[in-house]
Design an enzyme around this catalytic site. Structure first.
Site, PDB file in Angstrom:
ATOM      1  N   ASN A 100      35.671  46.581  35.019  1.00  0.00           N
ATOM      2  CA  ASN A 100      36.861  45.973  34.446  1.00  0.00           C
ATOM      3  C   ASN A 100      38.055  46.886  34.612  1.00  0.00           C
ATOM      4  O   ASN A 100      37.925  48.101  34.743  1.00  0.00           O
ATOM      5  CB  ASN A 100      36.636  45.680  32.958  1.00  0.00           C
ATOM      6  CG  ASN A 100      35.626  44.574  32.755  1.00  0.00           C
ATOM      7  OD1 ASN A 100      35.555  43.642  33.536  1.00  0.00           O
ATOM      8  ND2 ASN A 100      34.830  44.682  31.713  1.00  0.00           N
ATOM      9  N   CYS A 101      39.226  46.268  34.586  1.00  0.00           N
ATOM     10  CA  CYS A 101      40.492  46.938  34.677  1.00  0.00           C
ATOM     11  C   CYS A 101      40.593  47.980  33.564  1.00  0.00           C
ATOM     12  O   CYS A 101      40.196  47.680  32.448  1.00  0.00           O
ATOM     13  CB  CYS A 101      41.573  45.883  34.540  1.00  0.00           C
ATOM     14  SG  CYS A 101      43.195  46.400  34.962  1.00  0.00           S
ATOM     15  N   PRO A 102      40.990  49.171  33.794  1.00  0.00           N
ATOM     16  CA  PRO A 102      41.647  49.720  34.969  1.00  0.00           C
ATOM     17  C   PRO A 102      40.717  50.515  35.892  1.00  0.00           C
ATOM     18  O   PRO A 102      41.203  51.245  36.755  1.00  0.00           O
ATOM     19  CB  PRO A 102      42.689  50.652  34.359  1.00  0.00           C
ATOM     20  CG  PRO A 102      41.970  51.246  33.192  1.00  0.00           C
ATOM     21  CD  PRO A 102      41.131  50.096  32.652  1.00  0.00           C
TER      22      PRO A 102
END
Length: 69
Positions: free
Chosen positions: A8-10
């Site tokens: 998942n981001c980041p």
């Protein structure tokens, strides 16, 4: 190529930045080289666009998205 599916981001961006820095330090990164990043996180699109705007040594030259049905 940097594969980051499921992250998942980041994290895809963090990993890409680390990879570029590692290549710079090892003097293996030349002008015009491409680091392809594969990620499944939709939030990464905006993260990479923002990074490309402020980074001095990065240019976003392409971006592909695949919609899920």
């Amino acid at each position: 190529m940097l594969e980051a599916p499921g992250l998942n981001c980041p994290m895809p961006l963090v990993n890409a930045r680390k990879e570029i820095r590692k290549l710079e330090l090892e003097l293996e990164l030349e002008l015009g080289e491409v680091l392809r990043v594969v990620t499944t996180d939709r939030g990464s699109v905006a993260e990479f666009q923002g990074w490309a705007k402020v980074a001095k040594n990065v240019e976003l030259i392409g971006q592909e998205t695949e919609s899920r049905r």
